[in-house]
Design a protein around this motif. Structure first.
Motif, short mmCIF file in Angstrom:
data_model
loop_
_atom_site.label_atom_id
_atom_site.label_comp_id
_atom_site.label_asym_id
_atom_site.label_seq_id
_atom_site.Cartn_x
_atom_site.Cartn_y
_atom_site.Cartn_z
N GLY A 1 -5.16 0.13 -1.17
CA GLY A 1 -5.37 -1.18 -0.40
C GLY A 1 -4.07 -2.01 -0.20
N ASP A 2 -4.35 -3.36 0.10
CA ASP A 2 -3.27 -4.44 0.03
C ASP A 2 -3.32 -5.39 -1.21
N HIS B 1 0.94 -1.14 0.07
CA HIS B 1 0.06 0.02 -0.01
C HIS B 1 0.86 1.31 -0.04
N GLY B 2 0.54 2.32 -0.98
CA GLY B 2 1.52 3.44 -0.88
C GLY B 2 2.56 3.30 -1.84
N ASP B 3 2.85 2.47 -2.29
CA ASP B 3 4.09 2.19 -3.36
C ASP B 3 3.74 3.05 -4.36
N LEU C 1 1.48 -16.68 -7.87
CA LEU C 1 2.13 -16.37 -9.07
C LEU C 1 2.06 -15.08 -9.70
N GLU C 2 0.92 -14.56 -9.24
CA GLU C 2 0.67 -13.14 -9.70
C GLU C 2 0.24 -12.21 -8.74
N TRP C 3 0.54 -10.85 -8.68
CA TRP C 3 -0.05 -9.86 -7.86
C TRP C 3 -1.22 -9.32 -8.60
N SER C 4 -2.44 -8.76 -7.80
CA SER C 4 -3.23 -7.97 -8.28
C SER C 4 -3.48 -6.85 -7.44
N ILE C 5 -3.17 -5.78 -8.27
CA ILE C 5 -2.88 -4.32 -7.54
C ILE C 5 -3.81 -3.40 -8.11
#
Length: 102
Positions: A82-83, A67-69, A89-93
């Motif tokens: 959010g988090d 969060h905040g990146d 395998l993957e990030w959902s951002i």
């Protein structure tokens, strides 16, 4: 070959620059991402306009995201809201652009 290996091979095919994926920058590091379509949001009163965007990045390209990146997509600055979620395998951002008063 395990099921996870098969999925990783499939993701290598999908995450190809110029095909489906785009280069984005996360905290200064360039990674390949699947970029969704931006959507406008209105929040608060008086109305404040913002832009929300979702991206997906492979975990093997981006070890950690929080969060905040800071994230840059097509020259536009966003921050992680959010988090971020990961299936290993993957990030959902989820991203948001600075809000502007109307």
């Amino acid at each position: 070959m395990s099921f996870q290996d098969i999925i990783r091979d499939d993701l290598d095919t999908i995450y190809t620059a110029g095909e489906f994926a785009e280069e984005i920058t996360v905290n200064g590091a360039t990674v390949l991402a699947m970029v969704g379509s931006p959507s406008s949001t209105e929040e608060q009163s008086p109305a404040v306009l913002g832009v929300a965007l979702s991206v997906t990045v492979r975990v093997n390209e981006l070890e950690c995201v929080s969060h905040g990146d800071a994230v840059v997509v097509n020259g536009v600055n966003y921050v992680v809201t959010g988090d971020p979620l990961s299936d290993g395998l993957e990030w959902s951002i989820d991203l948001a652009r600075n809000m502007v008063s109307l």
